[in-house]
Motif scaffolding. Structure first.
Motif, PDB file in Angstrom:
ATOM      1  N   ASP A   1       0.963  -1.060   0.182  1.00 12.88           N
ATOM      2  CA  ASP A   1      -0.298  -0.115  -0.243  1.00 12.88           C
ATOM      3  C   ASP A   1       0.759   1.106  -0.563  1.00 12.88           C
ATOM      4  O   ASP A   1       2.058   1.101   1.099  1.00 12.88           O
ATOM      5  N   ALA A   2       0.496   2.235  -0.383  1.00 13.54           N
ATOM      6  CA  ALA A   2       1.230   3.480  -0.808  1.00 13.54           C
ATOM      7  C   ALA A   2       1.086   4.071   0.572  1.00 13.54           C
ATOM      8  O   ALA A   2       0.077   3.982   1.748  1.00 13.54           O
ATOM      9  N   GLY A   3       2.101   4.995   0.876  1.00 15.75           N
ATOM     10  CA  GLY A   3       1.998   5.343   2.353  1.00 15.75           C
ATOM     11  C   GLY A   3       0.575   6.385   3.034  1.00 15.75           C
ATOM     12  O   GLY A   3       1.385   8.110   2.730  1.00 15.75           O
ATOM     13  N   ILE A   4      -0.540   6.005   3.148  1.00 19.75           N
ATOM     14  CA  ILE A   4      -0.824   6.778   3.659  1.00 19.75           C
ATOM     15  C   ILE A   4      -2.038   6.574   4.320  1.00 19.75           C
ATOM     16  O   ILE A   4      -2.064   5.491   4.830  1.00 19.75           O
ATOM     17  N   THR A   5      -2.310   6.704   6.093  1.00 21.54           N
ATOM     18  CA  THR A   5      -2.952   6.669   6.129  1.00 21.54           C
ATOM     19  C   THR A   5      -3.521   7.935   7.159  1.00 21.54           C
ATOM     20  O   THR A   5      -4.169   8.998   6.456  1.00 21.54           O
ATOM     21  N   GLN A   6      -4.844   7.716   7.767  1.00 25.98           N
ATOM     22  CA  GLN A   6      -6.215   8.076   8.313  1.00 25.98           C
ATOM     23  C   GLN A   6      -6.094   8.571   9.782  1.00 25.98           C
ATOM     24  O   GLN A   6      -6.195   6.860   9.794  1.00 25.98           O
ATOM     25  N   SER A   7      -7.040   9.747   9.674  1.00 25.88           N
ATOM     26  CA  SER A   7      -6.827   9.214  11.555  1.00 25.88           C
ATOM     27  C   SER A   7      -7.976  10.113  11.960  1.00 25.88           C
ATOM     28  O   SER A   7      -8.587  11.326  11.512  1.00 25.88           O
ATOM     29  N   PRO A   8      -9.687  10.069  12.877  1.00 24.41           N
ATOM     30  CA  PRO A   8      -9.550   8.565  13.455  1.00 24.41           C
ATOM     31  C   PRO A   8      -9.573   7.249  12.139  1.00 24.41           C
ATOM     32  O   PRO A   8     -10.273   8.147  11.212  1.00 24.41           O
ATOM     33  N   ARG A   9      -9.845   6.385  12.308  1.00 20.41           N
ATOM     34  CA  ARG A   9     -10.348   5.256  11.596  1.00 20.41           C
ATOM     35  C   ARG A   9     -11.942   4.977  11.291  1.00 20.41           C
ATOM     36  O   ARG A   9     -12.950   4.892  10.706  1.00 20.41           O
ATOM     37  N   HIS A  10     -12.580   5.642  13.217  1.00 18.43           N
ATOM     38  CA  HIS A  10     -13.684   5.486  13.154  1.00 18.43           C
ATOM     39  C   HIS A  10     -14.040   6.918  13.715  1.00 18.43           C
ATOM     40  O   HIS A  10     -13.283   7.369  15.068  1.00 18.43           O
ATOM     41  N   LYS A  11     -15.425   7.246  14.271  1.00 16.73           N
ATOM     42  CA  LYS A  11     -15.930   8.291  14.982  1.00 16.73           C
ATOM     43  C   LYS A  11     -17.737   8.224  15.057  1.00 16.73           C
ATOM     44  O   LYS A  11     -17.289   7.906  13.785  1.00 16.73           O
ATOM     45  N   VAL A  12     -17.769   8.279  16.809  1.00 12.89           N
ATOM     46  CA  VAL A  12     -19.124   9.395  16.725  1.00 12.89           C
ATOM     47  C   VAL A  12     -18.437  10.354  17.084  1.00 12.89           C
ATOM     48  O   VAL A  12     -18.751  10.126  18.334  1.00 12.89           O
ATOM     49  N   THR A  13     -19.899  10.773  16.405  1.00 10.09           N
ATOM     50  CA  THR A  13     -20.095  12.854  16.915  1.00 10.09           C
ATOM     51  C   THR A  13     -21.291  13.408  17.547  1.00 10.09           C
ATOM     52  O   THR A  13     -22.250  12.063  16.895  1.00 10.09           O
TER      53      THR A  13
END
Lengths: 115, 116
Positions: B1-13
């Motif tokens: 995988d290309a070096g891409i991260t996302q944060s957060p992976r899950h969120k409830v608001t």
């Protein structure tokens, strides 16, 4: 407005057969067209790109055609395997003739390959 | 995988709260994108960036803002989240925007956002 159409119904085929997915577009002339694969819960993964001056492109078991007269691209997977089961997205993009360089994604077609 | 991260992976608001999603890349690609994906709509472009501090709107930008202070980071902010912004958000990067040359997009793993 620009419109991209992919079959919304899932395509079910038997293992070993050739799967053919269709992408039709209207109201613009893309300079290129990309195809992506997306598995459940994951981001799309780029597969192939074909330019407007190319009729056909191949990569291993994958073949893409691009008919600018019919405004259509066909995506073929030969000798399909259950591991090919996924959703396939087409994404045409404009060039210097106008429109956005950024590809616009179709809704995708789900492919299910049965063993 | 290309070096891409996302944060957060899950969120409830909750409705009305601000939310910021982060995309981080290690590929040094110039272009970064934020999409949302909803059933029946496919992937829709929210905003994109063509360089540090250079951003532009996409198809569905209302209610969203973005910032890019460094090449590697692209932030998506929902100033006051609404239930209609419940979706899966994908970040993507590309090396180029030229017609068919190195403009394939590499996607992050996605962030599932639920706004109650």
């Amino acid at each position: 407005s620009q419109k991209i159409e992919q079959n919304s119904e899932a395509l079910n085929i038997q293992e070993g057969k050739t799967a053919t997915l269709t992408c039709n577009y209207t109201n613009y002339s893309p300079a290129y067209l990309q195809w992506y694969r997306q598995d459940p819960g994951r981001g799309p993964v780029f597969l192939l790109l074909i330019r407007e001056n190319e009729k056909e492109k191949r990569k291993e078991r994958l073949k893409v055609t691009f008919d600018t007269t019919l405004k259509q691209s066909l995506f073929h997977i030969t000798a399909s395997q259950p591991a090919d089961s996924a959703t396939y997205l087409c994404a045409p993009g404009a060039g210097s003739s106008g429109g956005s360089y950024i590809p616009t994604f179709g809704r995708g077609t789900s492919l299910i390959v049965h063993p | 995988d290309a070096g891409i991260t996302q944060s957060p992976r899950h969120k409830v608001t909750e409705t009305g709260t601000p939310v910021t999603l982060r995309c981080h890349q290690t590929e040094n690609h110039r272009y970064m994108y934020w999409y949302r994906q909803d059933p029946g709509h496919g992937l829709r472009l929210i905003h994109y960036s063509y360089g540090v501090k250079d951003t532009d709107k996409g198809e569905v930008s209302d209610g969203y803002s973005v910032s890019r202070s460094k090449t590697e980071d692209f932030l998506l902010t929902l100033e006051s989240a609404t239930s209609s912004q419940t979706s899966v958000y994908f970040c993507a990067i590309s090396e180029s925007l030229a017609s068919g040359d190195h403009n394939e997009q590499f996607f992050g793993p996605g962030t599932r956002l639920t706004v109650l």
